[in-house]
Design a protein around this motif. Structure first.
Motif, short mmCIF file in Angstrom:
data_model
loop_
_atom_site.label_atom_id
_atom_site.label_comp_id
_atom_site.label_asym_id
_atom_site.label_seq_id
_atom_site.Cartn_x
_atom_site.Cartn_y
_atom_site.Cartn_z
N ALA A 54 -1.00 -8.91 7.29
CA ALA A 54 -1.97 -8.04 6.61
C ALA A 54 -1.53 -7.76 5.18
CB ALA A 54 -2.13 -6.73 7.38
N PHE A 55 -0.23 -7.52 4.98
CA PHE A 55 0.28 -7.26 3.63
C PHE A 55 0.08 -8.48 2.73
CE2 PHE A 55 3.73 -7.75 0.57
CZ PHE A 55 3.50 -6.64 -0.22
N THR A 64 -3.68 -8.89 1.90
CA THR A 64 -4.11 -7.83 0.99
C THR A 64 -3.55 -8.04 -0.41
OG1 THR A 64 -4.23 -6.28 2.84
CG2 THR A 64 -4.20 -5.34 0.63
N VAL A 93 -8.80 -6.21 6.61
CA VAL A 93 -7.72 -7.18 6.82
C VAL A 93 -7.00 -6.89 8.14
CG1 VAL A 93 -5.48 -7.97 5.96
CG2 VAL A 93 -7.40 -7.70 4.39
N ASN A 94 -6.74 -5.63 8.43
CA ASN A 94 -6.07 -5.28 9.70
C ASN A 94 -6.90 -5.73 10.90
OD1 ASN A 94 -3.82 -4.19 8.49
ND2 ASN A 94 -4.62 -2.10 8.51
N GLY A 149 -9.23 -0.31 -1.90
CA GLY A 149 -8.04 -0.88 -1.26
C GLY A 149 -7.89 -0.43 0.18
N PHE A 156 -10.54 -2.23 2.20
CA PHE A 156 -10.19 -3.64 2.35
C PHE A 156 -9.03 -3.81 3.33
CE2 PHE A 156 -7.98 -7.51 1.04
CZ PHE A 156 -9.01 -8.41 1.23
N THR A 157 -8.08 -2.89 3.29
CA THR A 157 -6.95 -2.95 4.22
C THR A 157 -7.43 -2.83 5.66
OG1 THR A 157 -5.46 -2.03 2.56
CG2 THR A 157 -4.75 -1.89 4.85
N VAL A 185 -5.30 -11.05 -2.19
CA VAL A 185 -6.67 -10.75 -2.64
C VAL A 185 -6.64 -9.78 -3.82
CG1 VAL A 185 -8.85 -9.68 -1.97
CG2 VAL A 185 -7.75 -11.29 -0.44
N LEU A 186 -5.79 -8.77 -3.77
CA LEU A 186 -5.69 -7.85 -4.91
C LEU A 186 -5.18 -8.58 -6.16
CD1 LEU A 186 -4.37 -4.60 -3.22
CD2 LEU A 186 -6.66 -5.08 -4.06
#
Length: 140
Positions: free
Chosen positions: A84-85, A88, A31-32, A24, A27-28, A91-92
């Protein structure tokens, strides 16, 4: 106490959780980077076409100067964090949904086998009940 701690750590759920946290975080970061390097400039480019949103044809950002101070409200950061949130979380959500679907394949087969066994047992029990009922009628 150390033995209990070792058992706790070695359980699959704790290890899975640790792996999930590491993935996570990685991945974050991806994404950022995507949001800051691609989506925000794209949003800024679109906003630059709004009359009065740019100075000399150049987008200056979504910052508001607080009157009487040198402080700015930086809406770029807020929009980056929200986008971004959302990416994320979505996708999660897809990953969790896929994992649950994979887990359900094995569970359904076991449930179907149990249902088949129960239905056969029920059939035998019904036959026994009917035979006992007939015997009771004959004896009376």
């Amino acid at each position: 106490m150390l033995k209990e701690f070792k058992e706790f750590i070695m359980r699959g759920s704790v290890v899975d959780l640790a792996v999930g946290v590491v993935i996570g975080a990685a991945f974050t970061a991806i994404v950022n980077s995507l949001v800051e390097g691609f989506i925000t400039p794209l949003v800024g480019w679109v906003i630059s076409f709004i009359p009065g949103a740019s100075k000399n044809g150049e987008f200056t950002g979504m910052k508001i100067n607080l009157p009487g101070t040198k402080l700015f409200l930086d809406f770029d950061l807020i929009i980056n964090a929200i986008i971004a949130f959302i990416i994320t979380a979505f996708v999660l959500f897809l990953i969790v949904k896929a994992v649950n679907k994979l887990r359900s394949f094995g569970v359904k087969k076991e449930e179907e086998e149990e249902v088949a066994e129960i239905s056969a047992e029920e059939t035998y029990l019904k036959e026994i009940r009917d035979l006992l009922a007939e015997q009771n009628k004959k004896e009376m």
